[in-house]
Design a protein around this motif. Structure first.
Motif, PDB file in Angstrom:
ATOM      1  N   SER A 102      -7.852  51.343  56.364  1.00 26.18           N
ATOM      2  CA  SER A 102      -7.608  50.306  57.218  1.00 26.18           C
ATOM      3  C   SER A 102      -7.418  48.829  56.416  1.00 26.18           C
ATOM      4  N   LYS A 103      -8.036  48.814  55.418  1.00 23.71           N
ATOM      5  CA  LYS A 103      -7.968  47.622  54.391  1.00 23.71           C
ATOM      6  C   LYS A 103      -6.257  47.539  53.881  1.00 23.71           C
ATOM      7  N   SER A 104      -5.922  48.947  53.437  1.00 25.49           N
ATOM      8  CA  SER A 104      -4.665  48.710  52.906  1.00 25.49           C
ATOM      9  C   SER A 104      -3.597  48.684  53.876  1.00 25.49           C
ATOM     10  N   ILE A 105      -3.894  48.838  55.346  1.00 29.98           N
ATOM     11  CA  ILE A 105      -2.676  48.848  56.244  1.00 29.98           C
ATOM     12  C   ILE A 105      -2.705  47.148  56.515  1.00 29.98           C
ATOM     13  N   GLU A 106      -4.076  46.538  56.612  1.00 28.36           N
ATOM     14  CA  GLU A 106      -4.181  45.002  56.697  1.00 28.36           C
ATOM     15  C   GLU A 106      -3.352  44.367  55.680  1.00 28.36           C
ATOM     16  N   SER A 107      -3.434  44.612  54.391  1.00 24.28           N
ATOM     17  CA  SER A 107      -2.652  44.040  53.438  1.00 24.28           C
ATOM     18  C   SER A 107      -1.031  44.190  53.578  1.00 24.28           C
ATOM     19  N   ASP A 108      -0.683  45.426  54.002  1.00 21.74           N
ATOM     20  CA  ASP A 108       0.683  45.836  54.438  1.00 21.74           C
ATOM     21  C   ASP A 108       1.212  44.689  55.364  1.00 21.74           C
ATOM     22  N   ILE A 109       0.330  44.607  56.426  1.00 18.77           N
ATOM     23  CA  ILE A 109       0.878  43.743  57.460  1.00 18.77           C
ATOM     24  C   ILE A 109       1.070  42.188  57.038  1.00 18.77           C
ATOM     25  N   VAL A 110      -0.087  41.672  56.197  1.00 16.75           N
ATOM     26  CA  VAL A 110       0.156  40.473  55.689  1.00 16.75           C
ATOM     27  C   VAL A 110       1.457  40.236  54.759  1.00 16.75           C
ATOM     28  N   TYR A 111       1.707  41.361  54.132  1.00 15.65           N
ATOM     29  CA  TYR A 111       3.032  41.249  53.138  1.00 15.65           C
ATOM     30  C   TYR A 111       4.202  41.296  53.922  1.00 15.65           C
ATOM     31  N   PHE A 112       4.214  42.171  55.050  1.00 14.58           N
ATOM     32  CA  PHE A 112       5.430  42.157  55.705  1.00 14.58           C
ATOM     33  C   PHE A 112       5.756  40.871  56.593  1.00 14.58           C
ATOM     34  N   GLN A 113       4.633  40.358  56.965  1.00 14.08           N
ATOM     35  CA  GLN A 113       4.678  39.024  57.842  1.00 14.08           C
ATOM     36  C   GLN A 113       5.286  38.062  56.919  1.00 14.08           C
ATOM     37  N   LYS A 114       4.760  37.923  55.717  1.00 12.74           N
ATOM     38  CA  LYS A 114       5.519  36.928  54.801  1.00 12.74           C
ATOM     39  C   LYS A 114       6.829  37.137  54.444  1.00 12.74           C
ATOM     40  N   GLN A 115       7.285  38.568  54.314  1.00 10.59           N
ATOM     41  CA  GLN A 115       8.654  39.138  54.028  1.00 10.59           C
ATOM     42  C   GLN A 115       9.449  38.577  55.042  1.00 10.59           C
ATOM     43  N   ASP A 116       8.922  38.839  56.501  1.00 10.56           N
ATOM     44  CA  ASP A 116       9.879  38.263  57.505  1.00 10.56           C
ATOM     45  C   ASP A 116      10.169  36.876  57.493  1.00 10.56           C
ATOM     46  N   SER A 117       9.461  36.093  57.167  1.00  9.33           N
ATOM     47  CA  SER A 117       9.564  34.405  57.025  1.00  9.33           C
ATOM     48  C   SER A 117      10.694  34.375  56.260  1.00  9.33           C
ATOM     49  N   ILE A 118      10.571  35.107  54.866  1.00  8.31           N
ATOM     50  CA  ILE A 118      11.376  34.764  53.746  1.00  8.31           C
ATOM     51  C   ILE A 118      12.789  35.224  54.022  1.00  8.31           C
ATOM     52  N   ARG A 119      12.945  36.579  54.622  1.00 14.58           N
ATOM     53  CA  ARG A 119      14.042  37.289  55.279  1.00 14.58           C
ATOM     54  C   ARG A 119      14.762  36.453  56.383  1.00 14.58           C
ATOM     55  N   THR A 120      14.220  35.412  57.144  1.00 14.68           N
ATOM     56  CA  THR A 120      14.593  34.564  57.828  1.00 14.68           C
ATOM     57  C   THR A 120      15.362  33.587  57.361  1.00 14.68           C
ATOM     58  N   ALA A 121      14.727  32.838  56.341  1.00 15.67           N
ATOM     59  CA  ALA A 121      15.295  32.017  55.621  1.00 15.67           C
ATOM     60  C   ALA A 121      16.755  32.307  54.808  1.00 15.67           C
ATOM     61  N   TYR A 122      16.699  33.689  54.281  1.00 19.85           N
ATOM     62  CA  TYR A 122      17.731  34.272  53.656  1.00 19.85           C
ATOM     63  C   TYR A 122      18.914  34.572  54.641  1.00 19.85           C
ATOM     64  N   GLU A 123      18.551  34.976  55.749  1.00 23.37           N
ATOM     65  CA  GLU A 123      19.516  35.221  56.914  1.00 23.37           C
ATOM     66  C   GLU A 123      20.253  33.734  57.200  1.00 23.37           C
ATOM     67  N   SER A 124      19.596  32.825  57.436  1.00 24.58           N
ATOM     68  CA  SER A 124      19.921  31.578  57.823  1.00 24.58           C
ATOM     69  C   SER A 124      21.110  31.014  56.585  1.00 24.58           C
ATOM     70  N   ASN A 125      20.487  31.076  55.096  1.00 27.52           N
ATOM     71  CA  ASN A 125      21.356  30.678  54.081  1.00 27.52           C
ATOM     72  C   ASN A 125      22.664  31.588  54.147  1.00 27.52           C
ATOM     73  N   SER A 126      22.448  32.994  54.383  1.00 32.32           N
ATOM     74  CA  SER A 126      23.678  33.906  54.467  1.00 32.32           C
ATOM     75  C   SER A 126      24.878  33.618  55.545  1.00 32.32           C
ATOM     76  N   ASP A 127      24.344  33.041  56.661  1.00 29.51           N
ATOM     77  CA  ASP A 127      25.318  32.570  57.780  1.00 29.51           C
ATOM     78  C   ASP A 127      25.931  31.199  57.252  1.00 29.51           C
ATOM     79  N   LYS A 128      25.124  30.446  56.765  1.00 27.43           N
ATOM     80  CA  LYS A 128      25.840  29.126  56.218  1.00 27.43           C
ATOM     81  C   LYS A 128      26.835  29.614  55.285  1.00 27.43           C
ATOM     82  N   ALA A 129      26.647  30.340  54.359  1.00 25.89           N
ATOM     83  CA  ALA A 129      27.435  30.723  53.314  1.00 25.89           C
ATOM     84  C   ALA A 129      28.747  31.205  53.669  1.00 25.89           C
ATOM     85  N   LEU A 130      28.744  32.133  54.554  1.00 23.05           N
ATOM     86  CA  LEU A 130      30.143  32.877  55.303  1.00 23.05           C
ATOM     87  C   LEU A 130      30.966  31.654  55.964  1.00 23.05           C
ATOM     88  N   LEU A 131      30.313  30.495  56.481  1.00 22.00           N
ATOM     89  CA  LEU A 131      31.099  29.393  57.020  1.00 22.00           C
ATOM     90  C   LEU A 131      31.667  28.765  55.917  1.00 22.00           C
TER      91      LEU A 131
END
Length: 249
Positions: free
Chosen positions: A63-92
């Motif tokens: 349970s503790k291990s899964i909780e750690s995974d969830i926190v990690y993927f939540q942070k990663q999702d925020s990072i990926r959102t920023a990268y996607e935004s940058n990539s969209d701008k870069a294509l333009l």
């Protein structure tokens, strides 16, 4: 106690009370059998108690291990959102590029490669190695645990293949050749042709565009989608784990 029973048997034999002796002997055997059965039952209860404690410990750690995974993927999702935004701008920006300096700015906004996901499998691996996963009483929970880590393995494999394709595509771009030049002599010597920049009909333009498009739609978007799938499955598993732990208290 044994001497006491032996003395009774001897007295019955010496008194010639064979019938009573046989009845007594049978009764004594029955008592011994009952004693053995009680001992076995107590031992079974003790083993079950120890197994329950062991199972609770594993599930609590998982349970503790899964909780750690969830926190990690939540942070990663925020990072990926920023990268996607940058990539969209870069294509333009890519369409408006006039020279190599413009392309290098475009290039800096893309994230071409991703590192491995930081997922701890130690508790799960120990459950597999000790056989504890297969002895879980809750079959539904057992399946959820196996499915969670199977999903991770399949997504890690898929991303590795995407990264491999991205690397191959990058090797066909002029910016990759420019990077090779920089690594060999420390600076761009200005001799690369740049007439293709901004020309959609040129092979150089199309190879770079395909690389950027692939990177944007696969290395970033798919990774975010895969992460969201794992996050969803992790939350479902965590809920099931916590329900089981609460029942075991």
């Amino acid at each position: 106690m044994i001497k006491f029973f032996r003395k009774i048997r001897q007295n019955l034999l010496s008194e010639g009370k064979t019938g009573k002796y046989l009845k007594y002997a049978i009764g004594e055997i029955i008592l011994v059998v009952i004693g053995i059965l009680i001992a076995l039952q107590i031992n079974s209860w003790n083993d079950e108690r120890l197994n329950s404690v062991k199972e609770y410990t594993f599930l609590n750690e998982l349970s503790k291990s899964i909780e750690s995974d969830i926190v990690y993927f939540q942070k990663q999702d925020s990072i990926r959102t920023a990268y996607e935004s940058n990539s969209d701008k870069a294509l333009l920006m890519f369409y408006d590029a006039k020279n190599y300096n413009d392309l290098l700015l475009v290039d800096s906004l893309f994230t071409f490669q991703w590192g491995d996901w930081e997922i701890s499998r130690s508790v799960y691996e120990e459950m597999l190695n000790t056989g504890s996963l297969y002895t879980l009483k809750n079959d539904k929970l057992k399946d959820k645990i196996a499915n969670y880590y199977t999903l991770i393995e399949s997504r890690v494999y898929a991303l590795k293949k995407i990264n491999d394709v991205s690397i191959k595509l990058s090797e066909n771009t002029v910016l990759y050749q420019l990077e090779l030049l920089r690594n060999s002599n420390g600076a761009y010597n200005g001799k690369l042709k740049d007439a293709w920049i901004g020309d959609p009909n040129s092979s150089e333009f199309m190879s770079l565009y395909k690389f950027y498009r692939f990177t944007n739609s696969n290395c970033n978007t798919y990774r975010r989608m895969f992460g969201a799938q794992i996050l969803k499955r992790g939350n479902e598993l965590l809920e099931e784990l916590n329900n089981e732990l609460n029942l075991s208290k």
